[in-house]
Design a protein around this motif. Structure first.
Motif, short mmCIF file in Angstrom:
data_model
loop_
_atom_site.label_atom_id
_atom_site.label_comp_id
_atom_site.label_asym_id
_atom_site.label_seq_id
_atom_site.Cartn_x
_atom_site.Cartn_y
_atom_site.Cartn_z
N PHE A 14 0.85 -1.20 0.00
CA PHE A 14 0.00 0.00 0.00
C PHE A 14 0.88 1.24 0.00
O PHE A 14 1.61 1.50 0.96
N ALA A 15 0.78 2.02 -1.08
CA ALA A 15 1.69 3.15 -1.29
C ALA A 15 1.54 4.24 -0.23
O ALA A 15 2.50 4.93 0.11
N HIS A 16 0.33 4.38 0.32
CA HIS A 16 0.07 5.48 1.27
C HIS A 16 0.35 5.08 2.72
O HIS A 16 0.12 5.86 3.63
N LYS A 17 0.82 3.86 2.92
CA LYS A 17 1.15 3.43 4.28
C LYS A 17 2.65 3.21 4.40
O LYS A 17 3.30 2.82 3.44
N THR A 18 3.18 3.46 5.60
CA THR A 18 4.61 3.23 5.79
C THR A 18 4.88 1.72 5.75
O THR A 18 3.97 0.90 5.79
N ILE A 19 6.16 1.41 5.69
CA ILE A 19 6.59 0.00 5.64
C ILE A 19 6.05 -0.77 6.84
O ILE A 19 5.46 -1.85 6.70
N VAL A 20 6.23 -0.21 8.03
CA VAL A 20 5.78 -0.93 9.24
C VAL A 20 4.25 -1.04 9.25
O VAL A 20 3.70 -2.08 9.65
N GLU A 21 3.55 -0.03 8.75
CA GLU A 21 2.08 -0.10 8.69
C GLU A 21 1.62 -1.17 7.71
O GLU A 21 0.62 -1.86 7.95
N ASN A 22 2.34 -1.33 6.60
CA ASN A 22 2.02 -2.39 5.65
C ASN A 22 2.08 -3.76 6.31
O ASN A 22 1.24 -4.62 6.07
N VAL A 23 3.11 -3.96 7.14
CA VAL A 23 3.30 -5.27 7.78
C VAL A 23 2.29 -5.49 8.91
O VAL A 23 1.84 -6.60 9.16
N MET A 24 1.90 -4.40 9.58
CA MET A 24 0.96 -4.50 10.71
C MET A 24 -0.49 -4.73 10.27
O MET A 24 -1.30 -5.24 11.05
N LEU A 25 -0.81 -4.32 9.05
CA LEU A 25 -2.20 -4.19 8.64
C LEU A 25 -3.03 -5.47 8.83
O LEU A 25 -4.09 -5.44 9.48
N ALA A 26 -2.57 -6.57 8.27
CA ALA A 26 -3.38 -7.80 8.33
C ALA A 26 -3.56 -8.32 9.77
O ALA A 26 -4.67 -8.66 10.16
N PRO A 27 -2.48 -8.38 10.58
CA PRO A 27 -2.68 -8.85 11.96
C PRO A 27 -3.70 -7.99 12.73
O PRO A 27 -4.49 -8.52 13.52
N VAL A 28 -3.69 -6.68 12.49
CA VAL A 28 -4.64 -5.80 13.19
C VAL A 28 -6.06 -6.01 12.67
O VAL A 28 -7.01 -6.19 13.43
#
Length: 242
Positions: free
Chosen positions: A89-103
């Protein structure tokens, strides 16, 4: 861990998967090789039902993949998938990309998800890039983020569909290094790739496909030094003599 029984798939008149039988035990790394159009990517994409099949059964860890619905979503979360394109996801930071699905999917608390995401980014060697956006990273770094993102769901199986084919040559090794370390840690993996060195070094088995069928299934050393079929000999002759 993965079992395909008598799997068939057509695109119109084209029979892209012909009566595929394949079992991948837990912890095994299987590399799928073959010429373009042989059905490798389609095979990879049917394992988590990104491509529906016409007949046969596919099961993950003893559970047959349902055709749709919540049960399919649940099984899919056990199967990590890494594609040629990084799909971040271009509008999310790297760490947010990795966090997204678990959240979102596992309802993990944000601080816990962030801590786990940082640990995974560290594991793939890019925790120092956590607060950047995908466009600020090289292709090799983005692909490592994509791997971390798949691992964030603690999958039982990882599927890789030509994960290095869109990368510049000098970035390929950094992605293969992460994949090799996953393999050595016992992750069950199916890898569609043109990287012969990885196939030879990191896989337990090489499955060679041609025209929608599995033509050979052998240990890497056996396959590379003594291919049985003319089709595989021809393929290796072209690739290894480049």
């Amino acid at each position: 861990m993965i079992s395909l029984q008598a799997v068939n798939k057509h695109f119109g008149d084209l029979h892209v998967l012909q009566n595929i039988n394949l079992d991948v035990p837990r912890g095994q790394v299987v590399v799928v090789l073959g010429p373009s159009g042989s059905g490798k990517s389609t095979l990879c994409r049917t394992i988590n039902r990104l491509e529906p099949i016409d007949s046969g059964t596919i099961s993950i860890d003893g559970e047959v993949l349902p055709e749709e619905g919540r049960k399919l979503a649940q099984l899919r979360s056990d199967v990590g998938m890494v594609f040629q394109s990084f799909n971040l996801f271009a509008h999310k930071t790297i760490v947010e990309n990795v966090m997204l699905a678990p959240v979102k999917v596992r309802k993990l608390a944000k601080d816990k998800a962030r801590a786990e995401a940082m640990a995974l980014l560290d594991r793939v060697g890019i925790s120092n890039q956590a607060d950047k956006y995908p466009a600020q990273l090289s292709g090799g770094q983005q692909q490592r983020v994509a791997i971390a993102r798949s691992l964030a769901m603690s999958p039982k199986v990882m599927l890789f569909d030509e994960p290095t084919s869109a990368l510049d040559p000098e970035m390929i090794n950094e992605v293969l290094a992460v994949m090799t370390s996953l393999a050595s840690e016992g992750m069950t993996m199916v890898v569609v790739t043109h990287e012969m060195g990885f196939a030879r070094r990191a896989s337990h088995r090489v499955v060679f496909m041609s025209d929608g069928a599995i033509v050979e299934d052998a240990e890497p050393e056996e396959f590379f030094s003594n291919p049985k079929s003319d089709r595989a000999k021809d393929f290796l002759g072209k690739i290894l003599n480049h």
